[in-house]
Design a protein around this motif. Structure first.
Motif, PDB file in Angstrom:
ATOM      1  N   LYS A 114       0.820  -0.868  -0.196  1.00 51.10           N
ATOM      2  CA  LYS A 114      -0.603   0.519   0.062  1.00 51.10           C
ATOM      3  C   LYS A 114       0.575   1.007  -0.490  1.00 51.10           C
ATOM      4  O   LYS A 114       0.076   2.287  -0.108  1.00 51.10           O
ATOM      5  N   ASN A 115       2.422   1.216   0.829  1.00 55.11           N
ATOM      6  CA  ASN A 115       3.138   2.057   0.100  1.00 55.11           C
ATOM      7  C   ASN A 115       3.415   2.740  -1.434  1.00 55.11           C
ATOM      8  O   ASN A 115       4.267   1.746  -1.404  1.00 55.11           O
TER       9      ASN A 115
ATOM     10  N   GLU B 106       3.628   2.684 -22.688  1.00 50.70           N
ATOM     11  CA  GLU B 106       2.490   1.449 -22.343  1.00 50.70           C
ATOM     12  C   GLU B 106       3.405   0.158 -21.258  1.00 50.70           C
ATOM     13  O   GLU B 106       2.463   0.213 -20.208  1.00 50.70           O
ATOM     14  N   MET B 107       4.624  -0.252 -20.574  1.00 47.54           N
ATOM     15  CA  MET B 107       4.810  -1.129 -20.350  1.00 47.54           C
ATOM     16  C   MET B 107       4.652  -0.273 -19.569  1.00 47.54           C
ATOM     17  O   MET B 107       4.575  -1.005 -17.884  1.00 47.54           O
ATOM     18  N   ASP B 108       5.359   0.654 -19.175  1.00 49.96           N
ATOM     19  CA  ASP B 108       5.337   1.360 -17.801  1.00 49.96           C
ATOM     20  C   ASP B 108       4.059   1.912 -16.981  1.00 49.96           C
ATOM     21  O   ASP B 108       4.143   1.695 -15.549  1.00 49.96           O
ATOM     22  N   ALA B 109       3.045   2.077 -17.586  1.00 51.60           N
ATOM     23  CA  ALA B 109       1.667   2.037 -17.517  1.00 51.60           C
ATOM     24  C   ALA B 109       1.542   0.947 -16.138  1.00 51.60           C
ATOM     25  O   ALA B 109       1.080   0.759 -15.461  1.00 51.60           O
TER      26      ALA B 109
ATOM     27  N   ASN C 294       2.191  -0.519  -7.775  1.00 49.74           N
ATOM     28  CA  ASN C 294       1.711   0.832  -6.939  1.00 49.74           C
ATOM     29  C   ASN C 294       3.103   1.505  -6.621  1.00 49.74           C
ATOM     30  O   ASN C 294       3.948   1.729  -6.017  1.00 49.74           O
ATOM     31  N   VAL C 295       3.102   1.924  -8.404  1.00 49.72           N
ATOM     32  CA  VAL C 295       5.090   2.640  -8.358  1.00 49.72           C
ATOM     33  C   VAL C 295       3.724   4.345  -9.031  1.00 49.72           C
ATOM     34  O   VAL C 295       3.534   4.236  -9.370  1.00 49.72           O
ATOM     35  N   GLU C 296       4.432   5.307  -8.513  1.00 52.49           N
ATOM     36  CA  GLU C 296       4.120   6.652  -8.207  1.00 52.49           C
ATOM     37  C   GLU C 296       4.598   7.261 -10.302  1.00 52.49           C
ATOM     38  O   GLU C 296       4.005   7.669 -10.347  1.00 52.49           O
ATOM     39  N   ALA C 297       5.518   7.170  -9.796  1.00 50.73           N
ATOM     40  CA  ALA C 297       6.480   7.774 -10.441  1.00 50.73           C
ATOM     41  C   ALA C 297       7.667   6.803 -11.217  1.00 50.73           C
ATOM     42  O   ALA C 297       7.962   5.892 -10.795  1.00 50.73           O
TER      43      ALA C 297
ATOM     44  N   THR D 253      19.699  -3.324 -17.983  1.00 47.32           N
ATOM     45  CA  THR D 253      19.314  -1.979 -17.750  1.00 47.32           C
ATOM     46  C   THR D 253      18.743  -2.025 -16.594  1.00 47.32           C
ATOM     47  O   THR D 253      18.764  -2.878 -15.576  1.00 47.32           O
ATOM     48  N   GLU D 254      19.103  -1.062 -15.494  1.00 50.11           N
ATOM     49  CA  GLU D 254      19.304  -1.456 -14.116  1.00 50.11           C
ATOM     50  C   GLU D 254      18.657   0.053 -13.959  1.00 50.11           C
ATOM     51  O   GLU D 254      17.851   0.741 -14.251  1.00 50.11           O
ATOM     52  N   TYR D 255      17.687  -0.551 -12.263  1.00 46.06           N
ATOM     53  CA  TYR D 255      16.631   0.243 -11.861  1.00 46.06           C
ATOM     54  C   TYR D 255      17.002  -0.382 -10.485  1.00 46.06           C
ATOM     55  O   TYR D 255      17.485  -0.704 -10.070  1.00 46.06           O
ATOM     56  N   PHE D 256      16.101   1.150  -9.696  1.00 42.55           N
ATOM     57  CA  PHE D 256      16.181   1.536  -8.257  1.00 42.55           C
ATOM     58  C   PHE D 256      15.397   1.809  -7.604  1.00 42.55           C
ATOM     59  O   PHE D 256      14.556   2.604  -9.029  1.00 42.55           O
ATOM     60  N   VAL D 257      14.968   1.255  -6.278  1.00 42.76           N
ATOM     61  CA  VAL D 257      14.015   1.344  -5.482  1.00 42.76           C
ATOM     62  C   VAL D 257      14.902   2.556  -4.755  1.00 42.76           C
ATOM     63  O   VAL D 257      15.601   1.533  -4.085  1.00 42.76           O
ATOM     64  N   PRO D 258      13.928   3.517  -4.291  1.00 41.59           N
ATOM     65  CA  PRO D 258      14.791   3.615  -2.742  1.00 41.59           C
ATOM     66  C   PRO D 258      14.529   3.629  -1.837  1.00 41.59           C
ATOM     67  O   PRO D 258      13.347   3.103  -1.579  1.00 41.59           O
ATOM     68  N   PHE D 259      15.352   3.375  -1.232  1.00 43.20           N
ATOM     69  CA  PHE D 259      15.638   2.984  -0.035  1.00 43.20           C
ATOM     70  C   PHE D 259      17.204   3.015   1.278  1.00 43.20           C
ATOM     71  O   PHE D 259      17.956   2.955   0.400  1.00 43.20           O
ATOM     72  N   VAL D 260      16.320   3.424   2.053  1.00 43.58           N
ATOM     73  CA  VAL D 260      17.817   3.557   3.200  1.00 43.58           C
ATOM     74  C   VAL D 260      18.331   2.377   3.760  1.00 43.58           C
ATOM     75  O   VAL D 260      17.539   2.009   4.357  1.00 43.58           O
TER      76      VAL D 260
END
Length: 878
Positions: free
Chosen positions: A752-753, A769-772, A779-782, A801-808
């Motif tokens: 839910k976050n 298209e696939m981003d949507a 639940n990715v807002e951007a 391709t490298e993907y990043f999810v923000p997280f400390v």
RNA sequence: GGGAGCUUAGCUCAGUUGGUUUAGAGCAUCUGCCUUACAAGCAGAGGGUCAUAGGUUCGACUCCUAUAGCUCCCACCA
């Protein structure tokens, strides 16, 4: 509308079967469509449904339902077999319980009881098949002893007799002392048994103390001995030539004969000869013109000719003769021994070789063409390996003993005359005519003709089944047989390949001059989890009716088919039915979800939903092609698995999750109707496997007219146009989504976050298209396309391709991540090395096709890129 | 005794003419979730020297040979 969250098959299944019957949907009659015919392997009329039937009939139903939906005029002809020995044994047992001895009855009286029994218990199995959902044309139900069916059998017998292919003679046959009838070679099953080898000495005639010792497993047959045989070159016995020996106990003088048949290595090298009770001895008896002394009654007890132990059963006699032989000083020693003993297939009684007058069918001339059509693949066997088995039998085929000393069955149409001759004809009247023409001097009356007492082997009617169910023997040119014959496929077990399959092919070629079916699908044997055959004795066979009550017919059908690769045995376990039931429930709940939505007819279709529909239709099209391919190869469980995954994974887990409207929001009308279309197609594809739930949902998805049924709807067919590119793009997206889900799970980031996702990639290469799709499912807002690696983020690589999810990350987490990255790096490096080694090999680069080398080069480039990114990731973490 | 077939993850099986396979699926297992379609569920993870030993080949789960184990069929060694 409130729908239960658990699917309840009971009422639904009964309701629809009733509906199908009422609307005559199983019925077929010749028309201008292409026919698709299946004739059921007729079960024993007094049988009850067991797991083997379940498997066999489920497969037939799947095939016939699919054919029907693909536009064939499909017919599945049901029926039962009179099963001569088995049924007669049951009736005898039933009478015994009532205190009636069969021998006290006349033939007519007995048959009256038998028919009563048949009317009462016959056909239970056909009712049970309805519960399974079998789409048989019940109007066509046949019984092998129906008057028309019997007429066909008689006609065929007469025809073969007139062609000289049926003869009567005294031969050594397999006698079943319990059923009191001869049985064919195929009905004898050999088992290894622990027994004893008895060494018995016979005094040489005219000597005081000279003996010859033989070894035998059946000492009781000594009483019927008429010779002793040794190998002509055996030095041990050369001196006995021309002498005679004395049979112990009965003191009969018998010749010593010499024949190369004897194995010098076995026992003492001397063999006792009992021509009446052993096939080999019988043959030697003919060769050396020996006496034949029959010491057994038909029921296996000793008769007067034995002189000793008269009236004692053969096995009891075997025990009792030992002390007698010992007392007479003839028993030398007894050894343990393992040998093979023949048992009657039907009664499990030890077979007694017996000399008797029987009817035989000459097989050689029938076998040759029947062998050819299979070898030339005019009839195709699935799996193919059974061709070998078939060929071997056909090449070594022996004459078929077709007479049985029973009352329940088709009586042999031979009429005996007072002059010990006989005539063969289709009726007594015809026989009378024939007899008076042949023997006018006898001045015969009808009463002088006595019909043969024997009936025919059950298989002598079964072999006509694919023809006779369409009345093709009596009326060879009728519309039905011309239309439906030959059957498309025969579904049967490999253990009746000789009994039935081979003989049907012979019969088809003999009386219709063409094959009886185009394909033969051999099912495996249903075994329990430990691999044991299912049997009543072991009690390891579940009752199919109880299973269906517990899991629903659809569930059990699925359970059976999930574990039934063609021709391989299947290890059945109840948990498979559970899997089937769960699948029902899954589909049911998918339906609940869809039906629960509110529809906004004017709502705009979100782009992710449009993508989902496009993608699913492409996926469905691929799956249809795959399923079709599996069906063509009779790989039913693979076809089913493809559908199972299509529905559970692609449809439920991906598609529905993607098109699902936000909580308590309505769905747009366009998407909704597309979902219904897709759902409907899935039900059509699944219908042959799970007929009930698919019919139920098919009716619930849309309004249907009176009498409409999914059964007669059109099966979706694969489009030759493939959308490979879309499917691939979606597959890559699925991998990205799985990575994000993994990170969410590992880092405890609740669904839910909302999160943001950064992609190290030029925004020009973005796939909006696939981003949507990603946004919707994760639940990715951007989604940001960046040139710089963001700080404080967890990353993953997909398609380089490298993907990043923000997280400390904590230090501990970083350490864990580092371990994993290093492992990935090591793997990639090792992989790169092996690819490089390959490419460094001149022989490979020169020898392998260009395409293969190109693939290797791509692998190298990809691996190098991956290593580069991994190194960066590791550097950053440090 | 002869013949056929099988041996790939804990179980049941795919793996098409040798090369996008340092091997896939379903079930089972493990971890986390009762997230309002489904706990009969969802998300994720682990797990295999492809029976053994040789050989052919640039390359073998795939072809060949041998060995072992299993299954089935056929056959009149008492």
């Amino acid at each position: 509308m409130e729908i239960a969250s658990k699917y309840d098959p009971q009422n639904i299944e009964e309701k629809w079967y009733q509906y199908w019957i009422e609307k005559h949907l199983f019925e077929s009659s010749p028309n201008n469509k292409e026919p698709f015919t299946i004739v059921i392997p007729p079960p024993n009329v007094t049988g009850v449904l067991h797991m083997g039937h379940m498997l066999n009939n489920t497969i037939q139903d799947v095939l016939v339902r699919r054919a029907r939906m693909r536009g064939y005029n499909a017919v599945w002809v049901p029926g039962t077999d009179h099963a001569s020995i088995a049924t007669e044994a049951k009736v005898v047992a039933m009478l015994k319980e009532k205190g009636i001895d069969k021998r006290s009855l006349s033939r007519e009286e007995f048959l009256k009881y038998a028919w009563e029994w048949k009317e009462k218990y016959g056909g239970i199995i056909l009712k049970q098949l309805r519960k399974l959902g079998a789409s048989c044309d019940w109007e066509r139900t046949k019984f092998t002893m129906d008057p028309e069916m019997s007429e066909a059998v008689t006609k065929v017998f007469v025809d073969l007799y007139n062609k000289g292919k049926i003869y009567r003679g005294v031969r050594m046959v397999n006698w079943d002392p319990k059923a009191l009838t001869a049985v064919s070679d195929e009905e004898v099953i050999y088992h290894e048994v622990q027994s004893k080898l008895y060494y018995v000495r016979y005094k040489i005639e005219g000597t005081e103390n000279e003996y010859v010792t033989i070894a035998t497993t059946r000492p009781e047959t000594i009483l019927g001995d008429t010779a002793i045989c040794m190998h002509p070159d055996d030095e041990r016995y050369k001196h006995l030539r021309g002498k005679r020996a004395i049979v112990p106990l009965v003191n009969r003088s018998i010749p010593l004969i010499f024949d190369e048949y004897v194995d010098r290595e076995f026992g003492t090298g001397a063999l006792k000869i009992t021509p009446a009770h052993d096939i080999n001895d019988y043959n030697l008896g003919i060769k050396y013109k020996l006496d034949t002394i029959n010491i057994f009654n038909d029921n296996g007890t000793l008769n007067e000719s034995a002189q000793f132990l008269v009236g004692v059963d053969r096995f009891e006699a075997r025990k009792q003769i030992i002390p007698l032989l010992e007392a007479a000083g003839n028993m030398v020693k007894i050894e343990d021994y393992t040998n093979k003993v023949g048992y009657s297939e039907r009664t499990n009684e030890v077979i007694e070789p017996k000399l008797s007058l029987q009817w035989f069918c000459d097989m050689a001339s029938l076998a040759k063409p029947a062998l050819d059509v299979v070898m030339d693949d005019e009839i195709k066997f699935y799996p193919e390996k059974f061709k070998n088995t078939y060929a071997h039998w056909m090449e070594n085929v022996k004459d078929w003993c077709i007479s049985r000393q029973l009352w329940w069955g088709h009586r042999i149409p031979a009429y005996h005359l007072p002059n010990r001759e006989f005539v063969v004809a289709e009726s007594k009247e015809a026989a009378y005519k024939l007899a008076t023409e042949k023997y006018p001097e006898l001045n015969l009356t009808m009463d002088d003709l006595k019909q043969d007492e024997d009936v025919m082997d059950t298989w002598f009617s079964s072999w006509l089944w694919p023809i006779s169910v369409f009345d093709g023997i009596r009326n060879p040119d009728n519309k039905e047989v011309n239309y439906y014959y030959p059957a498309a496929v025969l579904v049967t077990a490999p253990d009746i390949i000789f009994f039935w399959v081979a003989r049907m092919i012979m019969a088809g070629l003999e009386w219709r001059k063409s094959i009886p079916f185009r394909h033969v699908y051999f099912t495996g044997t249903v075994r329990d989890k430990q691999g044991r055959k299912m049997s009543k004795q072991l009690g390891n066979s579940p009752d199919p009716i109880m299973l269906m009550d517990k899991y629903g017919a659809d569930g059990v059908r699925l359970g059976m088919l999930l574990c039934s690769p063609a021709g391989n045995d299947l290890l059945f376990d109840e948990s498979l039915c559970e899997q089937g039931r769960n699948f029902n429930n899954k589909i049911w709940n998918a339906f609940r979800l869809v039906k629960g939505w509110e529809i906004d007819e004017n709502g705009a279709q979100p782009s992710h939903a449009a993508t989902a529909v496009r993608w699913f239709n492409a996926r469905l099209n691929d799956a249809l092609a795959e399923i079709n391919d599996h069906f063509e190869k009779y790989r039913l469980s693979d076809a089913l698995m493809a559908i199972y995954k299509l529905i559970w994974d692609d449809f439920c887990s991906w598609f529905l999750e993607l098109v699902k409207p936000p909580f308590q929001k309505p769905i747009d009308g366009k998407t909704y109707s597309e979902i219904i279309d897709i759902f409907e197609k899935l039900m059509l594809v699944l219908h042959p496997f799970m007929p009930f739930i698919t019919e139920e949902l098919w009716h619930n998805l849309r309004e249907r007219g009176e009498g409409e049924s999914i059964m007669t709807a059109t099966m979706p067919e694969a489009d030759s146009r493939r959308e490979t590119e879309l499917i691939e793009r979606f597959a890559n997206t699925q991998k990205v989504i799985e990575n994000i889900r993994r990170i969410r799970a590992e880092k405890n980031i609740p669904q839910k976050n909302a999160i943001s996702l950064s992609v190290l990639k030029s925004s020009a290469d973005a796939d909006s298209e696939m981003d949507a799709v990603i946004s919707r499912l994760c639940n990715v807002e951007a989604i940001n396309y960046v040139n710089e690696k963001p700080e404080s983020a967890v990353s993953f690589i997909e398609m380089n391709t490298e993907y990043f999810v923000p997280f400390v990350q904590s230090a501990e987490e970083k350490e864990k991540e580092l371990v994993k990255l290093n492992a990935d790096l090591a793997y990639a490096q090792k992989f790169l090395e092996s690819v490089k080694r390959k490419l460094a090999n001149e022989k490979f680069v020169n020898g392998a096709p260009e395409q293969v080398v190109a693939i290797e080069r791509k692998k190298q480039a990809d691996a190098e890129e991956k290593i580069r990114i991994l190194n960066e990731q590791i550097a950053r973490l440090k």
